[in-house]
Scaffold this motif. Structure first.
Motif, mmCIF file in Angstrom:
data_model
loop_
_atom_site.group_PDB
_atom_site.id
_atom_site.type_symbol
_atom_site.label_atom_id
_atom_site.label_comp_id
_atom_site.label_asym_id
_atom_site.label_seq_id
_atom_site.Cartn_x
_atom_site.Cartn_y
_atom_site.Cartn_z
ATOM 1 N N GLY A 251 0.832 -1.194 0.000
ATOM 2 C CA GLY A 251 0.000 0.000 0.000
ATOM 3 C C GLY A 251 0.865 1.242 0.000
ATOM 4 O O GLY A 251 2.090 1.171 0.134
ATOM 5 N N SER A 252 0.237 2.403 -0.163
ATOM 6 C CA SER A 252 0.967 3.671 -0.242
ATOM 7 C C SER A 252 1.258 4.217 1.144
ATOM 8 O O SER A 252 0.388 4.210 2.019
ATOM 9 C CB SER A 252 0.157 4.701 -1.037
ATOM 10 N N ASN A 253 2.495 4.732 1.328
ATOM 11 C CA ASN A 253 2.840 5.351 2.596
ATOM 12 C C ASN A 253 2.439 6.818 2.591
ATOM 13 O O ASN A 253 1.798 7.309 1.659
ATOM 14 C CB ASN A 253 4.335 5.183 2.906
ATOM 15 N N ILE A 254 2.830 7.554 3.628
ATOM 16 C CA ILE A 254 2.399 8.939 3.784
ATOM 17 C C ILE A 254 2.949 9.834 2.677
ATOM 18 O O ILE A 254 2.403 10.895 2.386
ATOM 19 C CB ILE A 254 2.828 9.468 5.174
ATOM 20 N N ASN A 255 4.042 9.394 2.022
ATOM 21 C CA ASN A 255 4.631 10.167 0.930
ATOM 22 C C ASN A 255 4.096 9.750 -0.433
ATOM 23 O O ASN A 255 4.571 10.229 -1.456
ATOM 24 C CB ASN A 255 6.156 10.013 0.940
ATOM 25 N N GLY A 256 3.124 8.835 -0.445
ATOM 26 C CA GLY A 256 2.568 8.367 -1.704
ATOM 27 C C GLY A 256 3.379 7.270 -2.357
ATOM 28 O O GLY A 256 3.075 6.850 -3.474
ATOM 29 N N GLU A 257 4.418 6.772 -1.676
ATOM 30 C CA GLU A 257 5.242 5.695 -2.206
ATOM 31 C C GLU A 257 4.665 4.348 -1.782
ATOM 32 O O GLU A 257 4.260 4.173 -0.637
ATOM 33 C CB GLU A 257 6.676 5.823 -1.691
ATOM 34 N N VAL A 258 4.645 3.405 -2.714
ATOM 35 C CA VAL A 258 4.112 2.079 -2.417
ATOM 36 C C VAL A 258 5.170 1.265 -1.687
ATOM 37 O O VAL A 258 6.310 1.145 -2.146
ATOM 38 C CB VAL A 258 3.675 1.361 -3.703
#
Length: 440
Positions: A251-258
């Motif tokens: 899933g995506s983290n707080i920075n939008g990185e998966v």
């Protein structure tokens, strides 16, 4: 390094993976594989569709659970963090279900599609820019995850209906050149994807632990209303069977990185925690955490150590601040008393010139307070500034003690009147004497 905190639940569309209802039939042992498991046309990409014999170890109860399940003797006896080998991309091929997977599904002679895809990936690994891992997950024709669908993380894309005729072109264009497979159109995946190792024919522990975990995920997703937001699927061997139940969450983290986080020793009772804490709040469940896609073993260990330190200091900070405030209050009170008593009262002619009386009672033990404050400051650097400010005298409150008055400050009103009277008398005498001399 990827962020340690995952993004809270927020989705715009869905790409659900259907959870299989056929979770109770797994191999009891590779040697028990029926010859019927190899039936099927050799020209078809999806052979071996016959269910293997059911086994008592597949339901996670009884003797199977005691020996291979959550009650096995070695359960939670190993260290989890840093147990994931470094890799940068995870490819999942949707292909049938765990009940028909052979122990080495990627090398099975009659399972042509996974065998050819695995061989093509292995042959081109040296030319790939990213270290790639291939895993089989469940697929059902006519559903969102049909046989032949390919899911790629962290790219978060899906290609539909790959066949054994397309394997070489697909691997070359998508995995080697990082391009697109022209016969297919990549679909963007949304939400969270959970994979549970349920490869019972490869290792009995996964065959026992996997199905109960899948069932609990399915129940909790229903209770929390997460359909279309969280997808769950059984998958083949991912490494570390001794850590079963094994779970991977993408899933995506707080920075939008998966990110792809691995968890081990997961029990059905831990499923609500993973859904609420990891997926719902974006917080890593460190006591079950094995590692993360994209990190080396050393980086995984440092990442967890940093999280634990930050979480620990956050808790310590609250209690430390309370202790420091109490110590500061006691220090100020003691300092005030000690300075007043240290200066003392000037005594002269039996009279006191102190303007403020000293309160009765003994001063607090300053050494004890200072040691307590210094012990706290070793854990929190900000406390050192506070301690320095305390030791330098700033921020303390003391009573002013006036110095001894001069003779002018002691001049009384009566003295003034007496002086004026004497002066007036002297003037009167002088005037009278002057008049007397003139009359003579």
């Amino acid at each position: 390094m990827s962020s340690n905190r995952d993004e809270p639940l927020a989705f715009t569309s869905t790409s659900p993976i259907t959870v299989s209802d056929h979770l109770g039939s797994f191999h009891a042992d590779p040697s028990t594989v029926s010859s019927s498991s190899h039936l099927g046309s050799a020209s078809n990409s999806f052979q071996n569709d016959t269910f293997l014999g059911e086994s008592s170890i597949g339901n996670g109860s009884g003797i199977g659970d005691a020996e291979y399940g959550f009650s096995r003797p070695e359960f939670r006896s190993g260290h989890l963090a840093g147990s994931v080998d470094l890799y940068d991309r995870h490819v999942f091929l949707c292909y049938k279900n765990p009940s028909v997977w052979t122990p080495r599904i990627e090398a099975a002679e009659f399972d042509r599609l996974p065998r050819l895809l695995s061989a093509a990936v292995g042959a081109r690994k040296a030319r790939m820019k990213r270290e790639t891992r291939l895993t089989i997950c469940e697929g059902h024709d006519g559903t969102e995850t049909s046989n032949g669908d390919v899911l790629i993380f962290p790219d978060m894309i899906r290609y539909r209906r790959l066949t054994h005729f397309d394997v070489d072109t697909f691997v070359e264009e998508v995995l080697v050149k990082d391009g697109e497979w022209l016969p297919g159109t990549p679909e963007t995946l949304k939400g969270w994807y959970v994979f549970v190792c349920s490869h019972g024919s490869r290792d009995r522990r996964c065959g026992v632990c996997g199905p109960p975990l899948l069932n609990r995920f399915k129940e909790e997703i229903e209770i929390l209303g997460l359909h279309g937001k969280v997808s769950v699927s059984p998958c083949s061997h991912i490494g570390g069977h001794k850590y079963a139940g094994n779970v991977i969450i993408f899933g995506s983290n707080i920075n939008g990185e998966v990110t792809g986080h691995w968890y081990g020793y997961v029990t059905p009772d831990d499923v609500p925690t993973l859904l609420e804490q990891h997926i719902g709040k974006g917080e890593i469940v460190d006591w079950l955490w094995r590692g993360q896609m994209g990190l080396t073993e050393e980086e995984q260990l440092r990442s967890q150590e940093l999280r634990l330190q930050l979480n620990g200091e956050a808790n310590i900070e609250r209690s430390s601040n309370e202790v420091i405030q109490r110590q500061l209050k006691d220090e100020n009170t003691s300092s005030c008393r000690s300075q007043v008593e240290g200066l003392g009262c000037c005594q002269e002619n039996g009279e006191s010139c102190c303007q403020n009386p000293v309160l009765p009672g003994k001063p607090d033990n300053l050494d004890t307070n200072e040691r307590a404050v210094k012990a706290t400051t070793e854990k929190k650097k900000s406390s050192k500034k506070l301690l320095s400010r305390m030791n330098s005298g700033k921020g303390t409150f003391t009573r002013k003690v006036r110095a001894r008055p001069t003779w002018l400050e002691n001049w009384e009103r009566e003295d003034t009147y007496a002086t004026l009277a004497v002066a007036f008398a002297a003037v009167s005498v002088f005037v009278a004497y002057s008049c007397y001399k003139q009359l003579r």
